[in-house]
Design a protein around this motif. Structure first.
Motif, PDB file in Angstrom:
ATOM      1  N   GLU A 189       0.853  -1.188   0.000  1.00  0.00           N
ATOM      2  CA  GLU A 189       0.000   0.000   0.000  1.00  0.00           C
ATOM      3  C   GLU A 189       0.892   1.242   0.000  1.00  0.00           C
ATOM      4  OE1 GLU A 189      -3.288  -0.084  -0.193  1.00  0.00           O
ATOM      5  OE2 GLU A 189      -3.389  -2.274  -0.072  1.00  0.00           O
ATOM      6  N   THR A 229       0.230   4.005   1.653  1.00  0.00           N
ATOM      7  CA  THR A 229       0.210   4.493   3.024  1.00  0.00           C
ATOM      8  C   THR A 229      -0.284   3.383   3.929  1.00  0.00           C
ATOM      9  OG1 THR A 229      -0.288   6.738   2.283  1.00  0.00           O
ATOM     10  CG2 THR A 229      -0.750   6.234   4.581  1.00  0.00           C
ATOM     11  N   THR A 273      -1.197   2.688   8.006  1.00  0.00           N
ATOM     12  CA  THR A 273      -1.398   3.230   9.350  1.00  0.00           C
ATOM     13  C   THR A 273      -1.481   2.062  10.314  1.00  0.00           C
ATOM     14  OG1 THR A 273      -2.594   5.127   8.469  1.00  0.00           O
ATOM     15  CG2 THR A 273      -2.899   4.637  10.811  1.00  0.00           C
ATOM     16  N   TYR A 331       9.408   2.133   3.360  1.00  0.00           N
ATOM     17  CA  TYR A 331       8.365   2.922   4.017  1.00  0.00           C
ATOM     18  C   TYR A 331       9.042   3.900   4.963  1.00  0.00           C
ATOM     19  CZ  TYR A 331       4.590  -0.029   2.322  1.00  0.00           C
ATOM     20  OH  TYR A 331       3.687  -0.670   1.531  1.00  0.00           O
ATOM     21  N   TYR A 381       8.626   6.371   8.238  1.00  0.00           N
ATOM     22  CA  TYR A 381       7.781   6.649   9.391  1.00  0.00           C
ATOM     23  C   TYR A 381       7.615   8.157   9.504  1.00  0.00           C
ATOM     24  CZ  TYR A 381       6.333   7.414  14.193  1.00  0.00           C
ATOM     25  OH  TYR A 381       5.671   7.828  15.311  1.00  0.00           O
TER      26      TYR A 381
END
Length: 119
Positions: free
Chosen positions: A18, A20, A22, A50, A52
């Motif tokens: 993905e 993003t 969460t 990714y 943070y």
């Protein structure tokens, strides 16, 4: 690791990366992950990374036991930082030396650590 599983989002044996992600709960660390005070970028293979992103406006502007942090030169600009948050890097310098040298003991490039880790 649990973090890798969340980021890879495996479905039917295939990774579904993905743009993003969460995380809604804390994930137990695994191996070297447990030694880091914080994470900035995570690589999960196949040139997939990714970053943070810390949530905005969740830290108090005033806090107890502030510590002075400097940028390499002892006589250069400095500021105060909360010792309970990862705002520092490990560095060492000889007595009388005005320039700090980056410690080679970091886990990853540009790692930020807590005051107690850098101490």
């Amino acid at each position: 690791s649990g973090l890798r599983s969340k980021l890879c989002n495996e479905t039917s044996g295939k990774f579904q990366y993905e743009m993003t992600v969460t995380l809604n709960e804390n994930i137990r660390c695994y191996g070297d992950e447990c030694s880091a005070d914080t994470v900035r970028v995570v690589g999960i293979g196949d040139d997939i990374y990714y970053e943070y992103v810390r949530p905005p406006c969740v830290e108090q502007a005033f806090y107890n036991n502030a510590r002075k942090v400097i940028y390499r030169e002892r006589l250069a600009d400095s500021s105060c930082a909360n010792p309970l948050l990862p705002y520092a890097s490990e560095a060492c310098c000889a007595t009388g030396d005005l320039r700090a040298q980056r410690s080679p003991d970091y886990l990853y490039d540009q790692e930020r650590v807590l005051f107690t880790t850098a101490e």
